[in-house]
Write a protein that holds these residues in place. Structure first.
Motif, PDB file in Angstrom:
ATOM      1  N   LEU A  75      -4.025   4.694   0.327  1.00 39.56           N
ATOM      2  CA  LEU A  75      -3.943   5.280   1.663  1.00 39.56           C
ATOM      3  C   LEU A  75      -3.997   6.802   1.582  1.00 39.56           C
ATOM      4  O   LEU A  75      -4.561   7.459   2.466  1.00 39.56           O
ATOM      5  CB  LEU A  75      -2.647   4.833   2.357  1.00 39.56           C
ATOM      6  CG  LEU A  75      -2.326   5.461   3.713  1.00 39.56           C
ATOM      7  CD1 LEU A  75      -3.428   5.171   4.732  1.00 39.56           C
ATOM      8  CD2 LEU A  75      -0.973   4.981   4.222  1.00 39.56           C
ATOM      9  N   GLY A  76      -3.446   7.369   0.526  1.00 42.98           N
ATOM     10  CA  GLY A  76      -3.481   8.821   0.351  1.00 42.98           C
ATOM     11  C   GLY A  76      -4.891   9.371   0.281  1.00 42.98           C
ATOM     12  O   GLY A  76      -5.146  10.504   0.717  1.00 42.98           O
ATOM     13  N   ALA A  77      -5.835   8.581  -0.263  1.00 47.22           N
ATOM     14  CA  ALA A  77      -7.230   9.025  -0.313  1.00 47.22           C
ATOM     15  C   ALA A  77      -7.817   9.113   1.083  1.00 47.22           C
ATOM     16  O   ALA A  77      -8.565  10.052   1.406  1.00 47.22           O
ATOM     17  CB  ALA A  77      -8.045   8.067  -1.174  1.00 47.22           C
ATOM     18  N   ALA A 103      -9.484   3.610  -3.410  1.00 47.76           N
ATOM     19  CA  ALA A 103      -9.663   3.381  -1.973  1.00 47.76           C
ATOM     20  C   ALA A 103     -11.126   3.159  -1.639  1.00 47.76           C
ATOM     21  O   ALA A 103     -12.008   3.852  -2.163  1.00 47.76           O
ATOM     22  CB  ALA A 103      -9.132   4.563  -1.163  1.00 47.76           C
ATOM     23  N   GLU A 104     -11.386   2.201  -0.753  1.00 48.10           N
ATOM     24  CA  GLU A 104     -12.723   2.025  -0.215  1.00 48.10           C
ATOM     25  C   GLU A 104     -13.121   3.265   0.570  1.00 48.10           C
ATOM     26  O   GLU A 104     -12.283   3.962   1.126  1.00 48.10           O
ATOM     27  CB  GLU A 104     -12.760   0.816   0.712  1.00 48.10           C
ATOM     28  CG  GLU A 104     -12.416  -0.497   0.053  1.00 48.10           C
ATOM     29  CD  GLU A 104     -12.233  -1.605   1.076  1.00 48.10           C
ATOM     30  OE1 GLU A 104     -11.724  -1.304   2.178  1.00 48.10           O
ATOM     31  OE2 GLU A 104     -12.588  -2.750   0.767  1.00 48.10           O
ATOM     32  N   ALA A 105     -14.416   3.520   0.657  1.00 45.97           N
ATOM     33  CA  ALA A 105     -14.902   4.620   1.480  1.00 45.97           C
ATOM     34  C   ALA A 105     -14.533   4.366   2.941  1.00 45.97           C
ATOM     35  O   ALA A 105     -14.525   3.220   3.398  1.00 45.97           O
ATOM     36  CB  ALA A 105     -16.409   4.750   1.331  1.00 45.97           C
ATOM     37  N   ALA A 153       5.388   1.204   7.865  1.00 47.60           N
ATOM     38  CA  ALA A 153       4.727   2.274   8.615  1.00 47.60           C
ATOM     39  C   ALA A 153       3.376   2.616   7.999  1.00 47.60           C
ATOM     40  O   ALA A 153       2.392   2.853   8.717  1.00 47.60           O
ATOM     41  CB  ALA A 153       5.621   3.514   8.661  1.00 47.60           C
ATOM     42  N   ASP A 154       3.321   2.612   6.679  1.00 48.17           N
ATOM     43  CA  ASP A 154       2.067   2.950   6.012  1.00 48.17           C
ATOM     44  C   ASP A 154       1.002   1.878   6.242  1.00 48.17           C
ATOM     45  O   ASP A 154      -0.184   2.188   6.412  1.00 48.17           O
ATOM     46  CB  ASP A 154       2.306   3.152   4.512  1.00 48.17           C
ATOM     47  CG  ASP A 154       3.031   4.454   4.217  1.00 48.17           C
ATOM     48  OD1 ASP A 154       3.189   5.273   5.141  1.00 48.17           O
ATOM     49  OD2 ASP A 154       3.439   4.658   3.054  1.00 48.17           O
ATOM     50  N   PHE A 155       1.402   0.616   6.249  1.00 43.42           N
ATOM     51  CA  PHE A 155       0.440  -0.439   6.533  1.00 43.42           C
ATOM     52  C   PHE A 155      -0.040  -0.348   7.982  1.00 43.42           C
ATOM     53  O   PHE A 155      -1.213  -0.609   8.276  1.00 43.42           O
ATOM     54  CB  PHE A 155       1.040  -1.812   6.242  1.00 43.42           C
ATOM     55  CG  PHE A 155       0.850  -2.251   4.815  1.00 43.42           C
ATOM     56  CD1 PHE A 155      -0.291  -2.934   4.435  1.00 43.42           C
ATOM     57  CD2 PHE A 155       1.806  -1.975   3.847  1.00 43.42           C
ATOM     58  CE1 PHE A 155      -0.481  -3.333   3.117  1.00 43.42           C
ATOM     59  CE2 PHE A 155       1.629  -2.363   2.528  1.00 43.42           C
ATOM     60  CZ  PHE A 155       0.479  -3.053   2.162  1.00 43.42           C
TER      61      PHE A 155
END
Length: 251
Positions: A75-77, A103-105, A153-155
């Protein structure tokens, strides 16, 4: 060279503090903590990725008095990508490199399954599948009580993200992936669409959290990329797509 590092889902940016003693001294590692965790525990957790990127851009913009780069895992990416656009929109100089790890594009990702809050059991199952949390931590009820709200929260932030096509970034994009991660090679290559400069893909041994198991190799690649950009070694960033698959070292 300042290296701003963004955390992965459920994590704290202070994980990156250890990188300060592992990277060359001319690289100034700056962990970027998000609201609701670490030193910002008293702030509300973020669930809107674009609002978070805008908030972080406002905070970081005043500190950009020299060359810098951005690194984010998982998620950071995604947040690092949006943060780069937010900084450019504010008139900031482009980063030397945007490092997107695990991370996926943005253009090919589908986070629709995360739009609704997950139960504690579902969150624990996700942690097990990602293979980045020790079993003893997963079985620690007190630790999980404090960790699961952050992860939830991140999800939700993953589920709330929508891709907006924009101009390609004027900085190189350097992508890292894990050989055994569920993220496909095609979705990693799709980051190439987001830059008008150089693109590099390095695939390291390991699952989603190769950032832990292949830390030495990862930091060597980061240091080498920043050295090229700052003129500290011969060469420049790749002018065309470049992919390397790193194999485990033999003894």
């Amino acid at each position: 060279m300042r290296l701003f590092c963004l955390p992965y889902s459920g994590g704290s940016a202070m994980f990156y503090a250890r990188w300060r003693r592992l990277l060359p001294t001319w690289i100034d590692v700056r962990p970027v903590e998000w609201p609701g965790r670490g030193a910002r525990m008293d702030e509300p957790l973020a669930t809107d990725p674009r609002a978070l990127a805008s908030q972080l851009a406002a905070e970081i913009h005043t500190r950009l008095d020299g060359p810098y780069a951005l690194f984010g895992h998982s998620l950071g990416a995604l947040i690092a990508f949006e943060l780069t656009h937010s900084l450019l929109d504010r008139g900031a100089p482009a980063p030397a490199v945007l490092f997107a790890s695990g991370a996926e594009a943005p253009s090919v990702r589908d986070g629709s399954i995360w739009r609704l809050p997950l139960s504690d059991d579902a969150l624990l199952e996700e942690l097990r599948n990602l293979q980045g949390t020790p079993d003893e931590a997963l079985s620690n009820a007190e630790l999980m009580r404090s960790a699961l709200p952050v992860l939830r929260a991140d999800f939700l932030m993953c589920g709330a993200y929508t891709y907006r096509p924009r101009y390609p970034l004027p900085c190189p994009v350097h992508v890292f992936g894990g050989v055994d991660d569920e993220t496909s090679r095609e979705s990693l290559h799709a980051w190439r669409r987001e830059t008008s400069a150089g693109f590099t893909l390095d695939v390291l041994p390991g699952h989603h959290f190769f950032i832990h198991t292949q830390q030495a190799e990862l930091l060597d690649l980061i240091g080498s990329a920043l050295a090229r950009q700052s003129g500290r070694s011969i060469g420049s960033h790749w002018s065309k797509d470049h992919e390397r698959i790193l194999r485990p070292a033999t003894r």
